[in-house]
Design a protein around this motif. Sequence first.
Motif, PDB file in Angstrom:
ATOM      1  N   ASN A   1       5.707  -7.656   4.349  1.00  0.00           N
ATOM      2  CA  ASN A   1       6.893  -6.816   4.145  1.00  0.00           C
ATOM      3  C   ASN A   1       8.113  -7.624   3.701  1.00  0.00           C
ATOM      4  OD1 ASN A   1       5.503  -4.493   4.833  1.00  0.00           O
ATOM      5  ND2 ASN A   1       6.140  -4.534   6.989  1.00  0.00           N
TER       6      ASN A   1
ATOM      7  N   SER B   1       0.837  -1.197   0.000  1.00  0.00           N
ATOM      8  CA  SER B   1       0.000   0.000   0.000  1.00  0.00           C
ATOM      9  C   SER B   1       0.871   1.245   0.000  1.00  0.00           C
ATOM     10  CB  SER B   1      -0.911   0.020   1.226  1.00  0.00           C
ATOM     11  OG  SER B   1      -1.700   1.200   1.251  1.00  0.00           O
ATOM     12  N   GLN B   2       0.459   2.238  -0.791  1.00  0.00           N
ATOM     13  CA  GLN B   2       1.167   3.514  -0.834  1.00  0.00           C
ATOM     14  C   GLN B   2       0.666   4.488   0.230  1.00  0.00           C
ATOM     15  OE1 GLN B   2       2.394   5.198  -4.728  1.00  0.00           O
ATOM     16  NE2 GLN B   2       0.959   3.755  -5.606  1.00  0.00           N
TER      17      GLN B   2
ATOM     18  N   ALA C   1      -0.712   5.167   4.355  1.00  0.00           N
ATOM     19  CA  ALA C   1      -0.544   4.638   5.707  1.00  0.00           C
ATOM     20  C   ALA C   1      -1.871   4.324   6.386  1.00  0.00           C
ATOM     21  CB  ALA C   1       0.245   5.638   6.551  1.00  0.00           C
ATOM     22  N   ASP C   2      -2.925   5.073   6.049  1.00  0.00           N
ATOM     23  CA  ASP C   2      -4.182   4.934   6.768  1.00  0.00           C
ATOM     24  C   ASP C   2      -5.272   4.214   5.979  1.00  0.00           C
ATOM     25  OD1 ASP C   2      -4.194   7.013   4.979  1.00  0.00           O
ATOM     26  OD2 ASP C   2      -5.397   8.375   6.225  1.00  0.00           O
TER      27      ASP C   2
END
Length: 250
Positions: free
Chosen positions: A245, A180-181, A183-184
Motif C-alpha cells: 500500500n 487489486s480492484q 477485496a476477496d
Amino acid sequence: MIVVGYGIWCVSFLFAEQDIPSSGSMGTPSTSPSWAVEGQEKKEGAGILFFAYGSPAAVNQFLVEASIAARSFRNQNPRSLNIGIVTNNATVDKSLFSHHIRPREDLLFAGSDCPYGPKNCQKNVPRQWLTRLYYMAHSPFVITWALDSNVINCASKGVASFLDAALASNLWGYDIAHPSQAADYMYPHNWNIMYRWNVRVSSMMRDWLLLQLRRGITTDDQATLHAAELRGRSTNGLRVGQVPNAFAAA
C-alpha cells in the motif's frame, strides 16, 4: 554469471541464472510459448516506466502528466533513480527521464476516442493499450515498475530503496505484482504493475498480447491481463503478488 568451461557453457549458465526465454530456434522448454524479445539480454537494474504515445494531442497530454509524475519521484529520491518513458515525442526532459524509448511507427495503433463507452469520450485523444503492452515487454529493466502517467509519488524518499530491494530479492519471489480492484480475490489494476522479466512473465505477456488482439485493441486490458495471469498460474506456476500500500501511488 558463473564461468565454467568454454564459451558455450558460459552462455548456457547465463540464461539459466537470469531465467529469461531462449532466443534459439527451439525456444525455451515450458508448458506454454515464451516471448524472447529483442535486446532482452541487455535488460538491467530496476526502474520506473511511463507511457505517452499516440496522436499529437495524446502525446501532449500524457507527456505533461508523466513529467509531473517523474518530478514527484525525482524530488524525493536520488538522481540515480531509473525512470524511462515510452513516447513518440522527439525529445524528453533528460533531467526527469533516464531512458527514452521511441515506439516504432507501425506499433502506434489506431485507438478510440470512446474506449470506456459513449459517455466517456475524449475527443482527439484516441486510446489503445496494445502499444503499452508491447513496450512493457521491451522495458530496458530486469525489474520494471510500470505506472500510469497521472500517478503522484506519496512515499517520502523510499522509492529507490524499494526498487533496490525488489531487484536484490528477485521481486521477493514473485513474478508480477499490482494493486487489486477486488477485496476477496486478486483482480489486476493496470495503473501500477511491477514485474520481473523471466520465462513465466514473458509467456504471460505473450498470451496477454494475443488475448488483447483477439478481443480488440481498445477493449479493457485489465480483463485480458486477468485471464492471462490465471492461465499463466495454471500452466507455468506464475507467481502473482500485491504491491504494498505504501507504494500503491495516488
